[in-house]
Scaffold this motif. Structure first.
Motif, PDB file in Angstrom:
ATOM      1  N   GLY A 144       0.772  -1.230   0.000  1.00  0.00           N
ATOM      2  CA  GLY A 144       0.000   0.000   0.000  1.00  0.00           C
ATOM      3  C   GLY A 144       0.804   1.282   0.000  1.00  0.00           C
ATOM      4  N   LEU A 145       2.040   1.224  -0.460  1.00  0.00           N
ATOM      5  CA  LEU A 145       2.887   2.411  -0.561  1.00  0.00           C
ATOM      6  C   LEU A 145       3.387   2.539  -1.994  1.00  0.00           C
ATOM      7  CD1 LEU A 145       4.990   1.920   2.698  1.00  0.00           C
ATOM      8  CD2 LEU A 145       3.213   3.635   2.338  1.00  0.00           C
ATOM      9  N   SER A 146       4.082   3.635  -2.284  1.00  0.00           N
ATOM     10  CA  SER A 146       4.669   3.804  -3.613  1.00  0.00           C
ATOM     11  C   SER A 146       6.099   4.309  -3.469  1.00  0.00           C
ATOM     12  CB  SER A 146       3.848   4.796  -4.440  1.00  0.00           C
ATOM     13  OG  SER A 146       3.973   6.098  -3.907  1.00  0.00           O
ATOM     14  N   TYR A 147       6.847   4.143  -4.531  1.00  0.00           N
ATOM     15  CA  TYR A 147       8.237   4.606  -4.543  1.00  0.00           C
ATOM     16  C   TYR A 147       8.317   6.110  -4.325  1.00  0.00           C
ATOM     17  CZ  TYR A 147      12.962   5.528  -6.203  1.00  0.00           C
ATOM     18  OH  TYR A 147      14.252   5.956  -6.305  1.00  0.00           O
ATOM     19  N   SER A 148       7.396   6.849  -4.924  1.00  0.00           N
ATOM     20  CA  SER A 148       7.421   8.311  -4.774  1.00  0.00           C
ATOM     21  C   SER A 148       7.184   8.739  -3.323  1.00  0.00           C
ATOM     22  CB  SER A 148       6.400   8.976  -5.701  1.00  0.00           C
ATOM     23  OG  SER A 148       5.090   8.573  -5.356  1.00  0.00           O
ATOM     24  N   GLU A 149       6.482   7.919  -2.549  1.00  0.00           N
ATOM     25  CA  GLU A 149       6.230   8.244  -1.135  1.00  0.00           C
ATOM     26  C   GLU A 149       7.480   8.099  -0.259  1.00  0.00           C
ATOM     27  OE1 GLU A 149       2.219   6.942   0.606  1.00  0.00           O
ATOM     28  OE2 GLU A 149       2.492   5.638  -1.143  1.00  0.00           O
ATOM     29  N   ILE A 150       8.420   7.249  -0.670  1.00  0.00           N
ATOM     30  CA  ILE A 150       9.599   7.015   0.172  1.00  0.00           C
ATOM     31  C   ILE A 150      10.845   7.741  -0.311  1.00  0.00           C
ATOM     32  CG2 ILE A 150       8.706   4.752   0.875  1.00  0.00           C
ATOM     33  CD1 ILE A 150      11.189   3.611  -0.768  1.00  0.00           C
ATOM     34  N   THR A 151      10.847   8.177  -1.570  1.00  0.00           N
ATOM     35  CA  THR A 151      12.030   8.793  -2.164  1.00  0.00           C
ATOM     36  C   THR A 151      12.471  10.035  -1.391  1.00  0.00           C
ATOM     37  OG1 THR A 151      11.330   8.028  -4.330  1.00  0.00           O
ATOM     38  CG2 THR A 151      13.001   9.727  -4.294  1.00  0.00           C
ATOM     39  N   GLY A 152      13.754  10.050  -1.034  1.00  0.00           N
ATOM     40  CA  GLY A 152      14.345  11.211  -0.373  1.00  0.00           C
ATOM     41  C   GLY A 152      13.855  11.449   1.046  1.00  0.00           C
ATOM     42  N   ARG A 153      13.333  10.410   1.674  1.00  0.00           N
ATOM     43  CA  ARG A 153      12.805  10.573   3.033  1.00  0.00           C
ATOM     44  C   ARG A 153      13.564   9.666   4.003  1.00  0.00           C
ATOM     45  NH1 ARG A 153       6.449  10.098   2.934  1.00  0.00           N
ATOM     46  NH2 ARG A 153       6.727  10.765   5.090  1.00  0.00           N
TER      47      ARG A 153
END
Length: 171
Positions: A144-153
């Motif tokens: 239920g997540l996406s790559y864009s949600e984790i990028t650079g975080r």
């Protein structure tokens, strides 16, 4: 279909020594169970009954005093976990752990995405960055997540539930 993991009469005894004092604590006694493919398995019990010790034995962080742990690898071969190398034990299709406290799982100074690309690289799961990114995206979507949600975080920028889902995706 054969079991993936069999725990056969496993016992773990800890010897305590302090000066003249000697004691033995039986943490796990003659535990046996098996886990089949795609089976959801829970190990429940009271505090101090040996759940964590059993998990540590399966992960290879503790050696059992007696008993055997049998793993059926992807080739269908049954093998004792004591005979497996780290790469075979924890590699793709192997044993993975998701720890209870997700905030202790990740280094707070590393971007979360680095863990995924490191895993992809270590196990040669993709030939190039684009393929690796697609694999990471697929894996994150499964929780239920996406790559864009984790990028650079960093880990501290996620909730505990999000970090737990990231841990599951990574494993």
């Amino acid at each position: 279909m054969a079991d993936l993991l069999e725990i056969c009469d496993v016992t773990k005894v800890f010897a305590l020594r302090s000066g003249l004092f000697r004691a033995k604590i039986v943490a796990v006694e003659n535990i046996s169970f098996s886990i089949g493919p795609a089976e959801i398995f829970g190990l429940a019990g009271e505090s101090g009954c040996g759940k964590t010790t059993t998990a540590k034995i399966i992960l290879g962080l503790e050696e059992p005093t007696s008993g055997e742990i049998i793993w059926q690898n992807k080739n269908g071969k049954r093998i004792s976990l004591r005979q497996l190398g780290i790469r075979e034990r924890f590699g793709p299709g192997g044993i993975q752990a998701v720890f209870q406290n997700p905030f202790e799982t990740f280094n707070p100074l590393r971007w979360v995405e680095e863990y995924f690309f490191e895993t992809v690289s270590n196990y040669h799961l993709a030939k190039h960055k684009k393929e690796a990114t697609m694999l990471v995206e697929e894996t994150l979507q499964a929780v239920g997540l996406s790559y864009s949600e984790i990028t650079g975080r960093y880990p501290g920028e996620f909730s505990g539930g999000q970090l737990q889902r990231i841990s599951i995706a990574r494993s």
